[in-house]
Design a protein around this motif. Structure first.
Motif, PDB file in Angstrom:
ATOM      1  N   GLU A   1       0.846  -1.190   0.000  1.00  0.00           N
ATOM      2  CA  GLU A   1       0.000   0.000   0.000  1.00  0.00           C
ATOM      3  C   GLU A   1       0.888   1.249   0.000  1.00  0.00           C
ATOM      4  O   GLU A   1       1.782   1.383   0.833  1.00  0.00           O
ATOM      5  CB  GLU A   1      -0.902   0.029   1.237  1.00  0.00           C
ATOM      6  CG  GLU A   1      -1.787   1.255   1.331  1.00  0.00           C
ATOM      7  CD  GLU A   1      -2.534   1.335   2.651  1.00  0.00           C
ATOM      8  OE1 GLU A   1      -2.255   0.508   3.543  1.00  0.00           O
ATOM      9  OE2 GLU A   1      -3.380   2.231   2.798  1.00  0.00           O
ATOM     10  N   VAL A   2       0.625   2.135  -0.917  1.00  0.00           N
ATOM     11  CA  VAL A   2       1.376   3.392  -0.989  1.00  0.00           C
ATOM     12  C   VAL A   2       0.856   4.359   0.053  1.00  0.00           C
ATOM     13  O   VAL A   2      -0.353   4.566   0.175  1.00  0.00           O
ATOM     14  CB  VAL A   2       1.258   4.009  -2.388  1.00  0.00           C
ATOM     15  CG1 VAL A   2       1.820   5.413  -2.409  1.00  0.00           C
ATOM     16  CG2 VAL A   2       1.963   3.141  -3.422  1.00  0.00           C
ATOM     17  N   GLN A   3       1.785   4.946   0.786  1.00  0.00           N
ATOM     18  CA  GLN A   3       1.422   5.978   1.762  1.00  0.00           C
ATOM     19  C   GLN A   3       2.393   7.144   1.631  1.00  0.00           C
ATOM     20  O   GLN A   3       3.593   6.952   1.435  1.00  0.00           O
ATOM     21  CB  GLN A   3       1.448   5.428   3.178  1.00  0.00           C
ATOM     22  CG  GLN A   3       0.351   4.414   3.467  1.00  0.00           C
ATOM     23  CD  GLN A   3       0.268   4.047   4.931  1.00  0.00           C
ATOM     24  OE1 GLN A   3       1.255   4.118   5.654  1.00  0.00           O
ATOM     25  NE2 GLN A   3      -0.916   3.679   5.382  1.00  0.00           N
ATOM     26  N   SER A  25       6.028   5.334   1.785  1.00  0.00           N
ATOM     27  CA  SER A  25       6.238   3.893   1.863  1.00  0.00           C
ATOM     28  C   SER A  25       5.395   3.226   0.793  1.00  0.00           C
ATOM     29  O   SER A  25       4.479   3.825   0.239  1.00  0.00           O
ATOM     30  CB  SER A  25       5.856   3.369   3.255  1.00  0.00           C
ATOM     31  OG  SER A  25       4.493   3.625   3.533  1.00  0.00           O
ATOM     32  N   GLY A  26       5.726   1.985   0.494  1.00  0.00           N
ATOM     33  CA  GLY A  26       4.956   1.229  -0.481  1.00  0.00           C
ATOM     34  C   GLY A  26       5.498   1.290  -1.898  1.00  0.00           C
ATOM     35  O   GLY A  26       4.936   0.666  -2.787  1.00  0.00           O
ATOM     36  N   PHE A  27       6.557   2.061  -2.112  1.00  0.00           N
ATOM     37  CA  PHE A  27       7.207   2.087  -3.410  1.00  0.00           C
ATOM     38  C   PHE A  27       8.649   2.548  -3.200  1.00  0.00           C
ATOM     39  O   PHE A  27       9.024   2.968  -2.106  1.00  0.00           O
ATOM     40  CB  PHE A  27       6.485   2.991  -4.412  1.00  0.00           C
ATOM     41  CG  PHE A  27       6.430   4.447  -4.031  1.00  0.00           C
ATOM     42  CD1 PHE A  27       5.444   4.926  -3.186  1.00  0.00           C
ATOM     43  CD2 PHE A  27       7.364   5.348  -4.531  1.00  0.00           C
ATOM     44  CE1 PHE A  27       5.383   6.270  -2.844  1.00  0.00           C
ATOM     45  CE2 PHE A  27       7.315   6.696  -4.196  1.00  0.00           C
ATOM     46  CZ  PHE A  27       6.323   7.149  -3.349  1.00  0.00           C
ATOM     47  N   THR A  28       9.435   2.486  -4.243  1.00  0.00           N
ATOM     48  CA  THR A  28      10.837   2.878  -4.136  1.00  0.00           C
ATOM     49  C   THR A  28      11.106   4.098  -5.013  1.00  0.00           C
ATOM     50  O   THR A  28      10.282   4.497  -5.837  1.00  0.00           O
ATOM     51  CB  THR A  28      11.775   1.751  -4.585  1.00  0.00           C
ATOM     52  OG1 THR A  28      11.689   1.606  -6.017  1.00  0.00           O
ATOM     53  CG2 THR A  28      11.420   0.434  -3.911  1.00  0.00           C
ATOM     54  N   ASP A  31      10.599   3.672  -8.677  1.00  0.00           N
ATOM     55  CA  ASP A  31       9.262   3.434  -9.200  1.00  0.00           C
ATOM     56  C   ASP A  31       8.568   4.698  -9.685  1.00  0.00           C
ATOM     57  O   ASP A  31       7.930   4.715 -10.745  1.00  0.00           O
ATOM     58  CB  ASP A  31       8.389   2.783  -8.121  1.00  0.00           C
ATOM     59  CG  ASP A  31       8.876   1.403  -7.745  1.00  0.00           C
ATOM     60  OD1 ASP A  31       8.685   1.021  -6.574  1.00  0.00           O
ATOM     61  OD2 ASP A  31       9.458   0.709  -8.613  1.00  0.00           O
ATOM     62  N   ASN A  76      13.607   7.678   2.832  1.00  0.00           N
ATOM     63  CA  ASN A  76      12.412   7.742   1.970  1.00  0.00           C
ATOM     64  C   ASN A  76      11.617   9.022   2.248  1.00  0.00           C
ATOM     65  O   ASN A  76      10.393   8.999   2.426  1.00  0.00           O
ATOM     66  CB  ASN A  76      11.520   6.516   2.178  1.00  0.00           C
ATOM     67  CG  ASN A  76      12.018   5.305   1.429  1.00  0.00           C
ATOM     68  OD1 ASN A  76      13.004   5.385   0.692  1.00  0.00           O
ATOM     69  ND2 ASN A  76      11.375   4.183   1.614  1.00  0.00           N
ATOM     70  N   PHE A 113      -0.659   9.119  -6.893  1.00  0.00           N
ATOM     71  CA  PHE A 113      -0.902   8.997  -5.456  1.00  0.00           C
ATOM     72  C   PHE A 113      -0.793  10.361  -4.780  1.00  0.00           C
ATOM     73  O   PHE A 113       0.104  11.145  -5.085  1.00  0.00           O
ATOM     74  CB  PHE A 113       0.139   8.059  -4.815  1.00  0.00           C
ATOM     75  CG  PHE A 113       0.163   6.672  -5.384  1.00  0.00           C
ATOM     76  CD1 PHE A 113       1.201   6.266  -6.210  1.00  0.00           C
ATOM     77  CD2 PHE A 113      -0.845   5.768  -5.103  1.00  0.00           C
ATOM     78  CE1 PHE A 113       1.245   4.996  -6.742  1.00  0.00           C
ATOM     79  CE2 PHE A 113      -0.829   4.496  -5.625  1.00  0.00           C
ATOM     80  CZ  PHE A 113       0.216   4.110  -6.453  1.00  0.00           C
TER      81      PHE A 113
END
Length: 124
Positions: A1-3, A25-28, A31, A76, A113
């Protein structure tokens, strides 16, 4: 889940400075690009600055003199350092990811997002 969690807003006097943070969070970093947008009450959301997936920075022309975007990749987190703030900078500032670099120029419609926003109030 992207936050995306933005923080650091509040009240500041005109001429002052403020730094916003956004932790995701939820991706790098590879991405998506990630960036900042803002929305003044009664107006459309507009772009401020972004960091693309390759690490390069991008600004809306009207913002680049006073606003600086930076990142701490280990945490991040991205930051938006704002200087010489004006009352017209009063807005909700949003952290966003995906489609952000194009959105700086063409509008926020393609952003993938959104974070929840943090209110910055600049008093005179």
């Amino acid at each position: 889940e992207v936050q995306l969690q933005a923080s650091g807003g509040g009240l500041v006097q005109a001429g002052g400075s403020m730094t916003l943070s956004c932790t995701f969070s939820g991706f790098t970093w590879r991405d998506y690009g990630i960036g900042w947008f803002r929305q003044v009450r009664g107006k459309e959301r507009e772009g401020v600055a972004a960091i693309s997936a390759d690490g390069s920075t991008h600004y809306v022309d009207s913002m680049k003199d006073r606003f600086t975007i930076s990142s701490d990749r280990a945490k991040n987190t991205i930051y938006l350092q704002m200087k010489k703030l004006k009352t017209e900078d009063t807005a909700v500032y949003y952290c966003a990811a995906g489609g952000v670099v194009g959105a700086l120029r063409h509008g926020p419609w393609a952003v993938v997002f959104w974070g929840q926003g943090t209110l910055v109030t600049v008093s005179s």
